[in-house]
Design a protein around this motif. Structure first.
Motif, PDB file in Angstrom:
ATOM      1  N   GLU A   6       0.835  -1.195   0.000  1.00 42.02           N
ATOM      2  CA  GLU A   6       0.000   0.000   0.000  1.00 42.02           C
ATOM      3  C   GLU A   6       0.872   1.249   0.000  1.00 42.02           C
ATOM      4  O   GLU A   6       1.973   1.254   0.544  1.00 42.02           O
ATOM      5  CB  GLU A   6      -0.902   0.018   1.227  1.00 42.02           C
ATOM      6  CG  GLU A   6      -1.843  -1.164   1.320  1.00 42.02           C
ATOM      7  CD  GLU A   6      -2.229  -1.484   2.741  1.00 42.02           C
ATOM      8  OE1 GLU A   6      -3.320  -2.024   2.962  1.00 42.02           O
ATOM      9  OE2 GLU A   6      -1.419  -1.190   3.646  1.00 42.02           O
ATOM     10  N   CYS A  22      -2.683   0.280  -4.041  1.00 44.18           N
ATOM     11  CA  CYS A  22      -2.327  -1.038  -3.518  1.00 44.18           C
ATOM     12  C   CYS A  22      -1.958  -1.929  -4.692  1.00 44.18           C
ATOM     13  O   CYS A  22      -2.715  -2.025  -5.665  1.00 44.18           O
ATOM     14  CB  CYS A  22      -3.498  -1.620  -2.749  1.00 44.18           C
ATOM     15  SG  CYS A  22      -3.236  -3.291  -2.119  1.00 44.18           S
ATOM     16  N   TRP A  36     -10.896  -1.773  -0.196  1.00 44.61           N
ATOM     17  CA  TRP A  36     -10.329  -1.089   0.968  1.00 44.61           C
ATOM     18  C   TRP A  36     -11.327  -1.124   2.135  1.00 44.61           C
ATOM     19  O   TRP A  36     -12.527  -0.878   1.938  1.00 44.61           O
ATOM     20  CB  TRP A  36     -10.036   0.376   0.634  1.00 44.61           C
ATOM     21  CG  TRP A  36      -8.997   0.547  -0.404  1.00 44.61           C
ATOM     22  CD1 TRP A  36      -9.178   0.568  -1.762  1.00 44.61           C
ATOM     23  CD2 TRP A  36      -7.589   0.721  -0.183  1.00 44.61           C
ATOM     24  NE1 TRP A  36      -7.961   0.735  -2.391  1.00 44.61           N
ATOM     25  CE2 TRP A  36      -6.984   0.837  -1.452  1.00 44.61           C
ATOM     26  CE3 TRP A  36      -6.787   0.801   0.958  1.00 44.61           C
ATOM     27  CZ2 TRP A  36      -5.609   1.022  -1.611  1.00 44.61           C
ATOM     28  CZ3 TRP A  36      -5.432   0.989   0.793  1.00 44.61           C
ATOM     29  CH2 TRP A  36      -4.857   1.094  -0.469  1.00 44.61           C
ATOM     30  N   CYS A  95      -5.879  -2.303   2.491  1.00 49.97           N
ATOM     31  CA  CYS A  95      -6.170  -2.926   1.204  1.00 49.97           C
ATOM     32  C   CYS A  95      -6.462  -4.412   1.430  1.00 49.97           C
ATOM     33  O   CYS A  95      -5.842  -5.038   2.304  1.00 49.97           O
ATOM     34  CB  CYS A  95      -4.972  -2.759   0.287  1.00 49.97           C
ATOM     35  SG  CYS A  95      -5.078  -3.617  -1.295  1.00 49.97           S
ATOM     36  N   GLY A 108      -3.462  -6.040   3.436  1.00 47.90           N
ATOM     37  CA  GLY A 108      -2.248  -5.259   3.513  1.00 47.90           C
ATOM     38  C   GLY A 108      -1.968  -4.858   4.942  1.00 47.90           C
ATOM     39  O   GLY A 108      -2.747  -5.140   5.854  1.00 47.90           O
TER      40      GLY A 108
END
Length: 117
Positions: A6, A22, A36, A95, A108
């Motif tokens: 990210e 991302c 997201w 993400c 993420g």
């Protein structure tokens, strides 16, 4: 194994804009959904926006009209374009991806977005 990288978080004044990006990588991955979530202090993680392989999007009511999501299937990237930011948008943004091969998402590490004057 999927790796998500990210970028784009930071500090912005109310009314400003930011773009989060991302990039997903991994051997032979095929991604069904990219999107997201965000989590503000003391609150549950909530969906912000998601986009399917076919481009269909799902955007939370709280950000509809201000945020947009876009995806590049060839590059396995997803961007969140955030406009007219408000202090209540302050959160860690995560993400995530859902692969065709399984239903559980990969996440993420999160990127901080702070909206403050």
């Amino acid at each position: 194994q999927v790796q998500l990288e990210e970028s784009g978080g930071g500090l912005v004044q109310p009314g400003g804009s930011l773009r989060l990006s991302c990039a997903a990588s991994g051997s032979g991955i095929s991604i069904k959904v990219m999107g997201w979530y965000r989590q503000a202090p003391g609150k549950q993680r909530e969906l912000v926006a998601a986009v399917g392989f076919d481009g269909a999007t799902n955007v939370a009511a709280s950000v509809k009209g201000r945020f947009a999501i876009s995806r590049d299937n060839a590059k396995n990237t997803v961007d969140l374009h955030m406009n007219s930011l408000k202090p209540e948008d302050t959160a860690v943004y995560y993400c995530y991806v859902v692969l065709w091969s399984r239903q559980t998402p990969d996440w993420g590490q999160g990127t901080q977005v702070t909206v403050s004057s």
